[in-house]
Design an enzyme around this catalytic site. Structure first.
Site, mmCIF file in Angstrom:
data_model
loop_
_atom_site.group_PDB
_atom_site.id
_atom_site.type_symbol
_atom_site.label_atom_id
_atom_site.label_comp_id
_atom_site.label_asym_id
_atom_site.label_seq_id
_atom_site.Cartn_x
_atom_site.Cartn_y
_atom_site.Cartn_z
ATOM 1 N N ASP A 338 0.835 -1.206 0.000
ATOM 2 C CA ASP A 338 0.000 0.000 0.000
ATOM 3 C C ASP A 338 0.867 1.252 0.000
ATOM 4 O OD1 ASP A 338 0.794 -0.799 2.653
ATOM 5 O OD2 ASP A 338 -0.496 0.793 3.443
ATOM 6 N N GLU A 339 0.249 2.341 -0.391
ATOM 7 C CA GLU A 339 0.807 3.696 -0.292
ATOM 8 C C GLU A 339 2.230 3.814 -0.847
ATOM 9 O OE1 GLU A 339 -1.448 6.085 3.119
ATOM 10 O OE2 GLU A 339 -0.022 4.649 3.941
#
EC number: 3.2.1.52
Length: 581
Positions: A338-339
Site C-alpha cells: 500500500d501507499e
C-alpha cells in the site's frame, strides 16, 4: 455419583436470589438473557434457570487445542459468578430442580485445521428436565464458539444457568478480524494475548498482525537478525521466535488465526537501519517545506521504500518471507503493497535511470510483484495485499499480474465503492473501510506544528482533527453493510471484515478502550448480522445487550470503554430515540 447434599444451598441464599430475580425491572422486550454476538437461532420458550452444580464438569474429546479451551472455560464457568447489571427479566429460577452437572461436547471431525472457511457451526441444548447440556459441532473451532455461548448463559453466586433452550449458530462471514499495528508503537506479548482472548470471547477469528512498518522492525527474523537489532526500538521491544510461537499457540487455543503482515515495498524505512542500500528516501523529512502534497516523500512521518531494481532487495526480502512463513503456519501471508509514494522512488538514482529509459513507476511495482509473488506462492501461501496494488490512481499493477485464485485484496478506501471495484474484478475482498472500521480515527493528527489547531472559532477543522475523522462510534460500525450494493455473485467474494487499530496515537495504555467494545459491534454484525427477523436494523435492542456485554468483558479483564451512563443501563430503552430518521 454426587448426592443432592453436595449441591445443597442455604435457605437465606435462595431467598436472596428469588428477591433479585423477581424485582420488577423496566424493559423494552420480553424475557432475555445476554449472549454476544447474538446467535442465529435462540429458542427459549419458557425462560427458566437452574442452579449449576458446584461439581459441574465438561466432557469432550482430547485435542491439542480444544482440551486447553475446555479447561479454561471450566474454570471460568465455575468461578466467574457474573452478576448482570440488569437481571434477565421474567426468568423462573427453580432452585428445587436438580442442578446441571455436565456439559458434553460431541465433534464429528477432529482433524479440521483452523484455516479460512473452516466450519464454525455448533448447536447447544440445555435441557430443563435433568441430564447434561450438549454442544454438537463438526469441528473443534465450532465447539469453542459453543463453549463461549454456554459461558454467557451462566451468572450469579451461586451460579445459575439458563435451561430449556436450544441454540443453533453459524457465522455469516468466515473472516472476522482485528488488525493491530505493532510498529509505530510497541505492544508487549501480554497485550497481544489479552487482545486475542477478547477476540475469542467475541467469536472473532483472525488476528491480523501488522508487525513492521517504516517506524520500527520489531520481529526477530532468524536469517536476518540485523533487521530487528538495528530497526526495532530496542532489545526490550522485539518479538522473538519463541514469543511468536507462544502467540500463535495461544491463538489456536482460542480459535483465532494469527495472520502476519510484512508490509513492502512501501512502509519499509526501518529496514534501512540494517540495509540502507536497498531502501529509497530513508530517514528524510516526509513533506519538505514549500512543496505541494503531491511532492511529499511519505503520507506521514517515517519515509522509506524498498528498491525493486536492486537484486539485494530480494535476497533480504526472500529470507524474511521464508522465515515468517516458518514462524506462522497461517496459510495467508499479507504482503502489504500500500501507499507507494512516487517521489520516494523518484529520489533514487537507479529508478531515475529506469524512468529516463521510458519506464514507469507502475512497471517498477510490477517488477516487485513479479519477483516476490511467485516465491510466496511457492511456500504454499495465499497472498493478501492492500487494495492499492490494483486500485491506486498513480502506481498499480494490472489484473494479469495478480492471479485471482491466489490473491486477496483488503480494501480501506472509498467505502462500498472500492469493495465493488475489487469483487467486480473477480477478486476476493476483506473489508476494512477507513470510513467505518478504523478505530484510530478522530483523535487528531499526530504531526506537530499543525496550523489547523490554531483556530479560535472552531470552524474549518477536519472532523476529529484527523484525515479519517470523525471517531467511529460502535453504532457506525454495527450498522455498516459490507456487501451493500453488490450483486449476489459479487457478495460471495466478500470474505468478511476487519477493524483496524493503527498505532500513531495508541499503545498498550489505551489498547483495550480503543478496541472494545467497538470491535464487538463488528463481531456481531459479521457473525449474525445487524438486522432482526423482520429485516429491521436492531441497533436499539443491541444497545442494551452491548452495555451488558461490555460490563462482562470488563469483569473478565478487558478494559472496554462504556457506551452509556449506568442510568441508561439500569433503565433499558430509556436512552434510545424515537424521533430520528
Amino acid at each position: 455419583m454426587n448426592s443432592m447434599a453436595d449441591d445443597h444451598v442455604p435457605l437465606t441464599i435462595i431467598i436472596f436470589l428469588l428477591c433479585i430475580w423477581t424485582f420488577p425491572i423496566q424493559s423494552t422486550h420480553s424475557a432475555t438473557i445476554n449472549v454476544w454476538p447474538k446467535p442465529r437461532t435462540f429458542t427459549w420458550s419458557q425462560p427458566t434457570a437452574h442452579l449449576l452444580s458446584p461439581n459441574f464438569t465438561i466432557t469432550s474429546p482430547t485435542h491439542l487445542y480444544l482440551s486447553p479451551a475446555v479447561h479454561r472455560y471450566l474454570r471460568l464457568i465455575i468461578s466467574e459468578h457474573y452478576r448482570p447489571l440488569v437481571s434477565p427479566s421474567s426468568v423462573d429460577l427453580n432452585t428445587s430442580a436438580p442442578p446441571l452437572h455436565t456439559l458434553s461436547i460431541t465433534i464429528s471431525d477432529l482433524t479440521a485445521q483452523l484455516h479460512h472457511g473452516v466450519d464454525e457451526t455448533y448447536s447447544l441444548t440445555v435441557p430443563s428436565n435433568g441430564g447434561s447440556a450438549n454442544i454438537t459441532a463438526k469441528t473443534v473451532w465450532g465447539a469453542m464458539r459453543g463453549l463461549e455461548t454456554f459461558s454467557q448463559l451462566v451468572w450469579g453466586n451461586p451460579s445459575s444457568v439458563a435451561v430449556g433452550l436450544y441454540v443453533w449458530d453459524s457465522p455469516l462471514y468466515a473472516h472476522r478480524g482485528l488488525m493491530l499495528d505493532t510498529s509505530r508503537n510497541y505492544y508487549g506479548v501480554e497485550d497481544i494475548l489479552r487482545t486475542i482472548k477478547a477476540m475469542s470471547e467475541n467469536k472473532m477469528n483472525v488476528f491480523h498482525w501488522h508487525i513492521t512498518d517504516s517506524h520500527s522492525f520489531p520481529l526477530v527474523v532468524p536469517s536476518e537478525p540485523q533487521l530487528a537489532a538495528k530497526g526495532s526500538y530496542g532489545s526490550n521491544m522485539q518479538y522473538s521466535p519463541a514469543e511468536v510461537a507462544q502467540i500463535v499457540k495461544f491463538g489456536f487455543e482460542h480459535g483465532v488465526r494469527v495472520l502476519p503482515e510484512i508490509d513492502s515495498p512501501g512502509h519499509t524505512g526501518s529496514w534501512a537501519e540494517a540495509y540502507p542500500d536497498i531502501v529509497t528516501c530513508a530517514n528524510m523529512f516526509w513533506w519538505p517545506a514549500g512543496t505541494q502534497w503531491e511532492k511529499r516523500l511519505a503520507s506521514e512521518p517515517g519515509t522509506g521504500h524498498l528498491n525493486p531494481l536492486k537484486p539485494k532487495t530480494y535476497q533480504v526480502l526472500k529470507n524474511v518471507i521464508r522465515d515468517v512463513t516458518n514462524l506462522f503456519p497461517e496459510p495467508f501471508y499479507h504482503s502489504g503493497a500500500d501507499e507507494i509514494i512516487p517521489e520516494c522512488w523518484k529520489s533514487d538514482e537507479t529508478i531515475q535511470a529506469f524512468l529516463k529509459d521510458n519506464g514507469t513507476l507502475s512497471e517498477v511495482l510490477e517488477i516487485f510483484i513479479n519477483s516476490t509473488l511467485p516465491y510466496i506462492l511457492s511456500l504454499n501461501r495465499t497472498v493478501v495485499y492492500w487494495e492499492d496494488v490494483l486500485l491506486d490512481d498513480n502506481i498499480h499493477v494490472t489484473t494479469s499480474t495478480l492471479p485471482k485464485e491466489n490473491t486477496i485484496l483488503q480494501t480501506w478506501n472509498n467505502g462500498h465503492s472500492n469493495t465493488k471495484r475489487i469483487v467486480s474484478s473477480g477478486y476476493r475482498a476483506i473489508v476494512s473501510s477507513s470510513d467505518f472500521y478504523y478505530l484510530d480515527c478522530g483523535h487528531g493528527d499526530f504531526v506537530g506544528n499543525d496550523s489547523q489547531y490554531d483556530n479560535q472559532t472552531g470552524s474549518g477543522q477536519r472532523d476529529g482533527g484527523s484525515w479519517c475523522g470523525p471517531f467511529k462510534t460502535w453504532q457506525t460500525i454495527y450498522n455498516y453493510e459490507i456487501d451493500y450494493g453488490l450483486t449476489e455473485e459479487e457478495a460471495k467474494l466478500v470474505m468478511g471484515g476487519e477493524v483496524a487499530l493503527w498505532s500513531e496515537q495508541a499503545d498498550p495504555t489505551v489498547l483495550d478502550s480503543r478496541v472494545w467494545p467497538r470491535a464487538s459491534a463488528m463481531a456481531e454484525s459479521l457473525w449474525s448480522g445487524n438486522r432482526d427477523e423482520k429485516g429491521a436494523k436492531r441497533f436499539a435492542e443491541a444497545t442494551d445487550r452491548l452495555n451488558e456485554w461490555r460490563n462482562r468483558m470488563v469483569k473478565r479483564g478487558t478494559a472496554a470503554e462504556p457506551i452509556q451512563p449506568l442510568w441508561c443501563v439500569r433503565n433499558p430503552g430509556m436512552c434510545n430515540t424515537l424521533n430520528s430518521s
